[in-house]
Design an enzyme around this catalytic site. Structure first.
Site, short mmCIF file in Angstrom:
data_model
loop_
_atom_site.label_atom_id
_atom_site.label_comp_id
_atom_site.label_asym_id
_atom_site.label_seq_id
_atom_site.Cartn_x
_atom_site.Cartn_y
_atom_site.Cartn_z
N ILE A 1 0.84 -1.21 0.00
CA ILE A 1 0.00 0.00 0.00
C ILE A 1 0.86 1.25 0.00
O ILE A 1 0.60 2.21 -0.73
CB ILE A 1 -0.93 0.01 1.22
CG1 ILE A 1 -1.89 -1.18 1.17
CG2 ILE A 1 -1.72 1.31 1.30
CD1 ILE A 1 -2.78 -1.28 2.39
N ASP B 1 0.31 13.34 16.85
CA ASP B 1 0.76 13.46 15.47
C ASP B 1 -0.45 13.58 14.54
O ASP B 1 -0.48 12.98 13.46
CB ASP B 1 1.62 12.25 15.08
CG ASP B 1 2.43 12.50 13.81
OD1 ASP B 1 2.67 13.69 13.49
OD2 ASP B 1 2.80 11.53 13.13
N VAL C 1 3.64 -0.69 4.62
CA VAL C 1 2.28 -1.10 4.93
C VAL C 1 1.77 -1.93 3.76
O VAL C 1 1.81 -1.49 2.61
CB VAL C 1 1.36 0.10 5.18
CG1 VAL C 1 -0.05 -0.37 5.52
CG2 VAL C 1 1.90 0.98 6.30
N GLY D 1 6.99 4.44 4.42
CA GLY D 1 7.41 5.72 4.99
C GLY D 1 8.59 5.52 5.90
O GLY D 1 9.31 4.52 5.82
N GLY D 2 8.77 6.51 6.79
CA GLY D 2 9.94 6.47 7.66
C GLY D 2 9.92 5.31 8.63
O GLY D 2 10.97 4.79 9.02
N MET D 3 8.74 4.88 9.05
CA MET D 3 8.65 3.81 10.03
C MET D 3 8.73 2.42 9.40
O MET D 3 9.03 1.45 10.06
CB MET D 3 7.33 3.93 10.81
CG MET D 3 7.27 5.10 11.78
SD MET D 3 8.42 4.92 13.14
CE MET D 3 7.67 3.57 14.02
N LYS E 1 1.32 -3.46 9.02
CA LYS E 1 2.32 -2.40 9.08
C LYS E 1 3.61 -2.99 9.64
O LYS E 1 3.64 -3.48 10.76
CB LYS E 1 1.82 -1.26 9.97
CG LYS E 1 2.81 -0.11 10.11
CD LYS E 1 2.20 1.01 10.93
CE LYS E 1 3.17 2.17 11.09
NZ LYS E 1 2.58 3.27 11.88
#
Length: 873
Positions: free
Chosen positions: A67, A183, A75, A70-72, A90
């Protein structure tokens, strides 16, 4: 449209083609929803990531495609083969595989699972596969708000308001559980295929009390609040600042600069036709000082143009939260004209009710002309005359009702009641006095003779220890009863002839009207002589009076006046039925309360406040009223009262938890002002208006009730027995006032329980109300009274029931609480301006009037305060 070869079965990942109804490999149905899922997964497989489509992870999740990343980490969209539903997985990237990142990853699951709301993305579980940590969450087949704004620009105002209200609802649900998002931004808000708004990504979320000092600045700088950037305390209002930036972007299509200067461009400078109310909401959320921002996300939702979050919650089949109820509605207080009319009527009616109630009471026919201290001195002087010259170590005294059977005697025989009661013989109202050569150890709990709260009464503790004496004086200070326990060391002159004449003189009886008779009563103490007489109080009196006396060593130890007005002894009432009802209510309430707690429906703050108030008031009353002693018995009294107070607090807590969610679900308007008061908004005009309405209704109900009693007393019905305990001393009066104020809580909660039960048993409201009115009015029926007196009593209690129902339905829970409290306080002591207790009579009128004056000031001053200040008050 993707090629058919790109389509795969979500269960076995086998190749399927367009138009196939089932998978040829595993026979999984391929409906329209599945096809939509195929197309989305096909689009996502352009970039497969580390797990290609079709890979089965942990023997449960079949990957359908990437999907995003990102930084983490990454997904993926996957299919849960056990639960047969699409999920999102995730994964934490290898670069982030340190202890801090893993702790934050686990924290996301722990925090997010505490929040359950339609506008919050659900997180299911956490797992580990091939050195990668992942969490499974609800799959949302849409796009994030940031992408939507980039694609179409600013949202249409009506759609933006709809989205904003849903974001506020989800954020409020998180805040209600003590969770800070930290956030919040458009990229973390998803719009699914059905247009539902979901808040996602709780990776930086934390419980409000668990935010570490070094972790305060975690978040996206462009959407951080000033205090978060400065490393100061982070609160729910920090999330509201991020919410304001998100709303600014939704309504204008542009991100607001975050330099923190006061010269920021207002939203209406960017969008000329923007509703001013929307701009006010955004600017309030973006205040630099947290205290100047709205107090909650629900207040933000309420300030948006149109709509009501309570109505939206009910339409969605949800139970609105207490915070949502408190923030609900642009409800205003009374108009100045209505306020002044209500206040003037209350000031006039409360004194009228007090006068009518006083005229219909026993006390108006048997007045107390001497204060308790004077009667106590009279009792001590009388005991000295009877030979008890020893100075006591402990004394206790007070007023009470004794020969109440005499009232029924007069009513049944249609005797001239007022004239006979004015003689104060027998002692319908009496003054009891006790003394002891040691300390009084008052019974603390389950005392059949006393109040069970450590207070000394005429019967508690038992008068069975050597050196204890108790007596009763009538309202004119004449002896009516005496019981004395001889001391362990014999005193007196031995067996000598007793001076019975002194007892007759102390009792105000003429010995010439009495003739000796055989004794019938056996005194409960040692005696060496006894005697009995029969006669009458005075010439022409209809009663047959019997006097019994006993003496020990020349001193009277027993004296009692009895007569034919006393009812025959009975075996006592049957307590099985009340106990059975109490047990049924207790078990039923506990079951419902536990269910509400388990489902998260209960108002934890409101229930806790009720329990704390109950506990503190009960302990304060005990401190004032109990007979404290410098012995270990005091510890017994303390521990017992602590347990009783805790039990009462727990009982009210349980009843409130059982009933309040039902009321909040079906009649949320009934809890708006109550919820605002619990939130500390004591200067809210709606709170003040409902308090004033309740006190005003209480003045009307008290007047009608007092008028009914007055008419009944004039027609030969019962005369009122007003409370007397508040006359004993200033301390007792203060304790009674506190008790009467607290008594409104169990009374109204019990009344609410009856209303709810009737509503559940009888679906139609008007039939349930009519049945309650009949049942309540039937309490006044008395076979001794005539038909007219019974009709008046029935109408009076039925009106009281109607007043409570009307106050509850019209204004909510706060109004009947104020009604019952004001009525109770105004009846603490009998009303008389010419008596020695006139000051207390005035105080009981001044208390509700003072509270009403405060409500008047709040309502009128609110019209001069800014709207923002009123909302935060």
């Amino acid at each position: 449209m993707q090629p058919s070869s790109a389509l795969r079965c979500p269960k076995c990942a086998g190749e399927v083609r367009e138009g196939w109804r089932v998978c040829p490999a595993c026979a999984t149905p391929l409906d329209a929803e599945t096809k939509t899922m195929f197309e989305a997964s096909s689009a996502s497989t352009i970039e497969e990531g580390r797990f290609p489509a079709g890979t089965v992870l942990a023997g449960r999740y079949r990957v359908l495609g990437l999907i995003g990343h990102g930084g983490m980490g990454e997904v993926y969209r996957a299919y849960d083969l056990i639960l047969n539903q699409a999920v999102a997985l995730k994964f934490l990237g290898r670069a982030n595989m340190d202890e801090a990142a893993l702790a934050r990853f686990r924290n996301e699951v722990r925090i997010a699972r505490q929040v359950s709301h339609p506008n919050v993305c659900r997180v299911y579980d956490i797992g580990f596969i091939e050195s990668f940590h992942f969490l499974s969450m609800e799959y949302l087949d849409g796009e994030d708000l940031a992408s939507l704004i980039r694609r179409i620009g600013r949202l249409p105002q009506d759609k933006a308001i709809e989205f904003a209200r849903k974001i506020c609802a989800g954020l409020a649900a998180a805040h209600e559980r003590g969770v800070l998002h930290r956030d919040l931004k458009p990229a973390n808000i998803m719009i699914d295929g059905r247009g539902q708004v979901r808040i996602t990504d709780f990776g930086l979320a934390a419980l409000a009390q668990e935010v570490a000092l070094g972790d305060i600045r975690s978040g996206t700088p462009a959407y951080m609040s000033p205090e978060q950037k400065a490393g100061k305390e982070v609160t729910t209002r920090s999330d509201l600042y991020s919410l304001g930036l998100t709303l600014h972007e939704m309504f204008t299509g542009k991100r607001r600069a975050h330099d923190g200067k006061a010269t920021q461009t207002n939203p209406t400078n960017l969008v000329k036709d923007l509703d001013p109310a929307v701009e006010r909401v955004i600017l309030r959320c973006l205040e630099q000082e947290p205290k100047r921002r709205p107090s909650s996300a629900l207040n933000v939702a309420m300030a948006l143009p149109g709509g009501d979050p309570i109505a939206a919650a009910l339409a969605a089949g949800e139970t609105p939260s207490p915070e949502m109820v408190a923030a609900s509605g642009e409800k205003e207080g009374f108009s100045p004209r209505a306020v002044w009319l209500c206040f003037a009527a209350m000031v006039a009616l409360f004194p009228l009710a007090a006068v009518l109630s006083s005229l219909s009471s026993v006390l108006s026919r048997t007045p107390l002309d001497t204060p308790p201290d004077g009667l106590a001195f009279r009792a001590q002087d009388l005991l000295k005359q009877l030979g008890y010259t020893e100075k006591p170590k402990s004394t206790a005294y007070g007023f009470d009702y004794f020969e109440t059977g005499y009232l029924r005697y007069l009513q049944e025989r249609e005797l001239p009641r007022d004239a006979l009661l004015a003689s104060a013989q027998p002692a319908v109202i009496g003054f009891w006095y006790r003394q002891h050569q040691d300390l009084f150890y008052a019974d603390a709990i389950f005392s059949p003779a006393g109040d069970g709260d450590g207070t000394v009464t005429y019967n508690s503790p038992a008068n069975d220890e050597p050196g204890t004496i108790r007596l009763i004086l009538d309202a004119k200070g004449r002896l009516f009863a005496l019981e004395a326990r001889p001391t362990a060391v014999a005193t007196g002159q031995g067996s000598v002839a007793s001076d019975w004449a002194s007892l007759f003189a102390a009792a105000g009886l003429d010995p010439m009207r009495f003739t000796p008779a055989a004794p019938e009563q056996i005194p409960p103490m040692a005696f060496d002589a006894r005697q009995a007489w029969t006669g009458a109080f005075a010439e022409g009196r209809p009663e047959h009076v019997r006097v019994e006396a006993a003496a020990w060593r020349g001193r009277p130890v027993y004296f009692k006046i009895a007569g034919d007005w006393q009812p025959p002894p009975s075996a006592g009432g049957n307590a099985v039925v009340p106990v059975l009802i109490f047990v049924i209510v207790l078990i039923g309430s506990a079951t419902v309360a536990w269910r509400n707690v388990r489902l998260g429906r209960w108002d934890r703050r409101g229930a806790a406040q009720i329990a704390v108030v109950t506990f503190l008031i009960q302990m304060c009353v005990w401190l004032v009223q109990a007979e404290h002693v410098p012995r270990y018995w005091e510890l017994h009294l303390l521990l017992t009262k602590l347990s009783v107070s805790a039990f009462l607090a727990g009982l009210l807590w349980m009843l409130y938890v059982a009933i309040e969610p039902y009321v909040r679900r079906h009649w949320p308007d009934a809890l708006i002002s109550w919820s605002r008061l619990q939130a500390g908004r004591i200067r809210d005009p709606l709170v003040a208006s409902h308090v004033l309405a309740g006190i005003g209704a209480g003045s009307v109900m008290s007047t009608v009730f007092a008028a009914g009693l007055y008419i009944e007393s004039r027609l030969g019905g019962d005369v009122g027995a007003r409370p007397l305990r508040g006359l004993n001393s200033g301390a007792f009066y203060s304790a009674e006032v506190l008790n009467n104020i607290w008594g409104a809580l169990p009374t109204v909660i019990g009344f609410l329980l009856v209303i709810v039960l009737l509503r559940l048993l009888i679906r139609r409201t008007w039939i349930a109300d009519a049945l309650g009115l009949v049942l309540f009015g039937a309490i006044a029926l008395n076979p001794v009274n005539g038909a007219l007196v019974n009709a008046i009593g029935f109408a009076t209690l039925a009106f009281a029931f109607y007043a409570l129902v009307w106050a509850l339905r019209r204004f909510g829970l706060l109004a009947p609480l104020a009604l019952v409290a004001a009525s109770g306080v105004s009846a603490t002591v009998p009303f008389s301006l010419s008596s020695w207790y006139a000051g207390r009579s005035l105080i009981e009128l001044a208390i509700p009037i003072a509270v009403a004056a405060w409500a008047l000031w709040v309502i009128l001053s609110a019209r001069t305060r800014p709207a923002a200040d009123s909302a935060q008050a």
